[in-house]
Design a protein around this motif. Structure first.
Motif, PDB file in Angstrom:
ATOM      1  N   ARG A  83     -51.808  66.126 -38.484  1.00 38.08           N
ATOM      2  CA  ARG A  83     -50.607  65.365 -38.167  1.00 38.08           C
ATOM      3  C   ARG A  83     -49.477  65.800 -39.090  1.00 38.08           C
ATOM      4  N   LEU A  84     -48.296  65.987 -38.509  1.00 41.93           N
ATOM      5  CA  LEU A  84     -47.107  66.351 -39.267  1.00 41.93           C
ATOM      6  C   LEU A  84     -46.119  65.194 -39.162  1.00 41.93           C
ATOM      7  N   VAL A  85     -45.608  64.733 -40.320  1.00 39.93           N
ATOM      8  CA  VAL A  85     -44.671  63.617 -40.335  1.00 39.93           C
ATOM      9  C   VAL A  85     -43.377  64.061 -41.014  1.00 39.93           C
ATOM     10  N   LEU A  86     -42.281  63.964 -40.291  1.00 38.72           N
ATOM     11  CA  LEU A  86     -40.951  64.209 -40.851  1.00 38.72           C
ATOM     12  C   LEU A  86     -40.301  62.853 -41.085  1.00 38.72           C
ATOM     13  N   ARG A  87     -39.762  62.621 -42.263  1.00 42.45           N
ATOM     14  CA  ARG A  87     -39.275  61.277 -42.608  1.00 42.45           C
ATOM     15  C   ARG A  87     -37.922  61.322 -43.280  1.00 42.45           C
ATOM     16  N   HIS A  88     -37.088  60.348 -42.926  1.00 43.94           N
ATOM     17  CA  HIS A  88     -35.836  60.114 -43.642  1.00 43.94           C
ATOM     18  C   HIS A  88     -35.762  58.645 -44.021  1.00 43.94           C
ATOM     19  N   ILE A  89     -35.437  58.381 -45.286  1.00 41.22           N
ATOM     20  CA  ILE A  89     -35.308  57.011 -45.776  1.00 41.22           C
ATOM     21  C   ILE A  89     -33.908  56.830 -46.346  1.00 41.22           C
ATOM     22  N   ALA A  90     -33.211  55.832 -45.855  1.00 38.67           N
ATOM     23  CA  ALA A  90     -31.887  55.484 -46.385  1.00 38.67           C
ATOM     24  C   ALA A  90     -32.034  54.287 -47.311  1.00 38.67           C
ATOM     25  N   ASN A  91     -31.620  54.435 -48.547  1.00 37.99           N
ATOM     26  CA  ASN A  91     -31.696  53.348 -49.518  1.00 37.99           C
ATOM     27  C   ASN A  91     -30.348  52.680 -49.769  1.00 37.99           C
ATOM     28  N   ASP A  92     -29.275  53.310 -49.292  1.00 34.93           N
ATOM     29  CA  ASP A  92     -27.919  52.843 -49.595  1.00 34.93           C
ATOM     30  C   ASP A  92     -27.045  53.053 -48.379  1.00 34.93           C
ATOM     31  N   ARG A  93     -26.493  51.994 -47.810  1.00 30.53           N
ATOM     32  CA  ARG A  93     -25.636  52.126 -46.630  1.00 30.53           C
ATOM     33  C   ARG A  93     -24.365  52.919 -46.920  1.00 30.53           C
ATOM     34  N   GLY A  94     -24.072  53.119 -48.185  1.00 28.02           N
ATOM     35  CA  GLY A  94     -22.908  53.920 -48.537  1.00 28.02           C
ATOM     36  C   GLY A  94     -22.978  55.335 -48.004  1.00 28.02           C
ATOM     37  N   ILE A  95     -24.178  55.849 -47.728  1.00 25.65           N
ATOM     38  CA  ILE A  95     -24.297  57.211 -47.193  1.00 25.65           C
ATOM     39  C   ILE A  95     -23.637  57.308 -45.826  1.00 25.65           C
ATOM     40  N   PHE A  96     -23.694  56.235 -45.040  1.00 22.76           N
ATOM     41  CA  PHE A  96     -23.088  56.252 -43.712  1.00 22.76           C
ATOM     42  C   PHE A  96     -21.562  56.218 -43.819  1.00 22.76           C
ATOM     43  N   ALA A  97     -21.050  55.460 -44.763  1.00 19.70           N
ATOM     44  CA  ALA A  97     -19.602  55.397 -44.966  1.00 19.70           C
ATOM     45  C   ALA A  97     -19.072  56.741 -45.444  1.00 19.70           C
ATOM     46  N   ARG A  98     -19.763  57.366 -46.372  1.00 18.82           N
ATOM     47  CA  ARG A  98     -19.311  58.667 -46.877  1.00 18.82           C
ATOM     48  C   ARG A  98     -19.363  59.723 -45.781  1.00 18.82           C
ATOM     49  N   GLY A  99     -20.388  59.667 -44.938  1.00 13.74           N
ATOM     50  CA  GLY A  99     -20.480  60.604 -43.826  1.00 13.74           C
ATOM     51  C   GLY A  99     -19.365  60.387 -42.822  1.00 13.74           C
ATOM     52  N   ALA A 100     -19.037  59.118 -42.550  1.00 15.19           N
ATOM     53  CA  ALA A 100     -17.958  58.806 -41.608  1.00 15.19           C
ATOM     54  C   ALA A 100     -16.623  59.309 -42.121  1.00 15.19           C
ATOM     55  N   LEU A 101     -16.397  59.159 -43.412  1.00 19.00           N
ATOM     56  CA  LEU A 101     -15.152  59.642 -44.011  1.00 19.00           C
ATOM     57  C   LEU A 101     -15.054  61.157 -43.885  1.00 19.00           C
ATOM     58  N   LYS A 102     -16.156  61.840 -44.144  1.00 14.21           N
ATOM     59  CA  LYS A 102     -16.183  63.306 -43.992  1.00 14.21           C
ATOM     60  C   LYS A 102     -15.850  63.699 -42.555  1.00 14.21           C
ATOM     61  N   ALA A 103     -16.405  62.947 -41.593  1.00 18.10           N
ATOM     62  CA  ALA A 103     -16.164  63.251 -40.179  1.00 18.10           C
ATOM     63  C   ALA A 103     -14.697  63.047 -39.816  1.00 18.10           C
ATOM     64  N   ALA A 104     -14.089  61.980 -40.332  1.00 19.54           N
ATOM     65  CA  ALA A 104     -12.684  61.707 -40.027  1.00 19.54           C
ATOM     66  C   ALA A 104     -11.776  62.808 -40.560  1.00 19.54           C
ATOM     67  N   LEU A 105     -12.082  63.313 -41.739  1.00 14.99           N
ATOM     68  CA  LEU A 105     -11.281  64.386 -42.318  1.00 14.99           C
ATOM     69  C   LEU A 105     -11.496  65.696 -41.561  1.00 14.99           C
ATOM     70  N   TRP A 106     -12.752  65.978 -41.204  1.00 18.07           N
ATOM     71  CA  TRP A 106     -13.061  67.194 -40.431  1.00 18.07           C
ATOM     72  C   TRP A 106     -12.335  67.168 -39.093  1.00 18.07           C
ATOM     73  N   GLY A 107     -12.279  66.014 -38.472  1.00 16.81           N
ATOM     74  CA  GLY A 107     -11.687  65.886 -37.155  1.00 16.81           C
ATOM     75  C   GLY A 107     -10.203  66.159 -37.105  1.00 16.81           C
ATOM     76  N   GLN A 108      -9.534  66.092 -38.247  1.00 15.90           N
ATOM     77  CA  GLN A 108      -8.089  66.327 -38.272  1.00 15.90           C
ATOM     78  C   GLN A 108      -7.731  67.739 -37.812  1.00 15.90           C
ATOM     79  N   GLN A 109      -8.667  68.668 -37.926  1.00 20.82           N
ATOM     80  CA  GLN A 109      -8.386  70.072 -37.599  1.00 20.82           C
ATOM     81  C   GLN A 109      -8.973  70.496 -36.259  1.00 20.82           C
ATOM     82  N   GLN A 110      -9.502  69.540 -35.479  1.00 23.48           N
ATOM     83  CA  GLN A 110     -10.191  69.888 -34.241  1.00 23.48           C
ATOM     84  C   GLN A 110      -9.354  69.568 -33.010  1.00 23.48           C
ATOM     85  N   LYS A 111      -9.734  70.185 -31.902  1.00 23.77           N
ATOM     86  CA  LYS A 111      -9.112  69.903 -30.613  1.00 23.77           C
ATOM     87  C   LYS A 111      -9.775  68.674 -29.990  1.00 23.77           C
ATOM     88  N   PRO A 112      -9.100  67.993 -29.066  1.00 21.77           N
ATOM     89  CA  PRO A 112      -9.705  66.828 -28.412  1.00 21.77           C
ATOM     90  C   PRO A 112     -11.075  67.151 -27.827  1.00 21.77           C
TER      91      PRO A 112
END
Length: 269
Positions: free
Chosen positions: A229-258
């Motif tokens: 059996r092979l198990v791939l796992r991700h554990i989030a201990n801090d919801r701040g990771i989602f906020a930081r990722g969202a901020l990165k996405a918003a900044l990246w999106g400034q240079q993209q086409k619709p």
């Protein structure tokens, strides 16, 4: 150097909303310009810093998203599907990047997001963490390498207040596994087993959901073969990771086409 992109947080009074506000205020690359709450919420008209129990930050919460979006370059939105499709339309009118982390979308909701994406950038993801999105890539590759004799099960755990199941991230992992297998998830998805279900169908992708306590988020992708059996796992201990990722996405999106993008696009995976 021009002015930093202005970001608006929707669902500002919620758990993720507060984290998104904190991330925007702490950023050296963006600035918080607005905070939206639902109609009649007691935060409306208050300085968000004071509403969060701290010092004033000069941003007044509003229950009028149109007003808040008018001068924004980005919208950080972790609310509900019904609210998100409305925010998507308003963000498209303002040509603001819409980072949508809401989960539980129906095909009708997704069609409305696609319509908005013809006019503005939308980064839509059930999970904005770097680690989880790396797990998506691994899941796709492992599923492609192992044949249908290896059963795939996705197990996710979240806090007791989460209202949708399986989680958006679990469904993303299921989609990645299905893509690796060259099949459509809707044809092989097996959720919520109960009672006398019969033997497992070869090739199905199973889902199980755990809800309890304050679990931030855990996702296991299990590949179960004969004798191993092979198990791939991700554990989030801090919801701040989602906020930081969202901020990165918003900044990246400034240079993209619709268009509609994912965190895999943001991270160049």
């Amino acid at each position: 150097m021009g002015e930093l992109p202005g970001l608006v947080v929707t669902g500002a009074a919620g758990r993720m909303g507060r984290l998104l506000i904190a991330a925007a205020l702490a950023s050296d690359h963006a600035r918080l310009t607005g905070a939206v709450v639902r109609k009649g919420h007691d935060w409306a008209g208050q300085d968000v810093g004071v509403a969060m129990g701290g010092a004033p930050v000069g941003i007044i919460a509003t229950d009028d998203p149109l007003e808040a979006f008018a001068t924004a370059q980005g919208v950080l939105d972790f609310t509900t599907p019904d609210a998100s499709v409305e925010f998507a339309a308003l963000a498209a009118q303002a040509r603001a990047v819409h980072v949508c982390g809401s989960t539980g979308f129906t095909p009708a909701h997704l069609a409305k997001l696609e319509a908005a994406g013809r006019h503005a950038v939308i980064v839509q993801s059930g999970n904005t963490s770097l680690g989880l999105n790396l797990l998506l890539g691994l899941t796709r590759k492992v599923a492609a390498a192992l044949d249908a004799d290896w059963d795939i099960e996705i197990v996710e755990a979240h806090h007791r207040a989460k209202v949708d199941a399986p989680s958006g991230a679990a469904l993303m992992l299921g989609e990645a596994a299905a893509e690796g297998r060259g099949v459509a998830l809707q044809d092989v998805r097996d959720s919520g087993r109960d009672g006398i279900t019969g033997a497992r169908t070869t090739g199905d992708i199973g889902f199980s959901s755990i809800r309890g306590g304050s679990i931030v988020g855990e996702h296991d992708v299990i590949f179960a073969g004969e004798g191993e059996r092979l198990v791939l796992r991700h554990i989030a201990n801090d919801r701040g990771i989602f906020a930081r990722g969202a901020l990165k996405a918003a900044l990246w999106g400034q240079q993209q086409k619709p268009g509609i993008y994912t965190m895999s696009d943001v991270l160049g995976l």
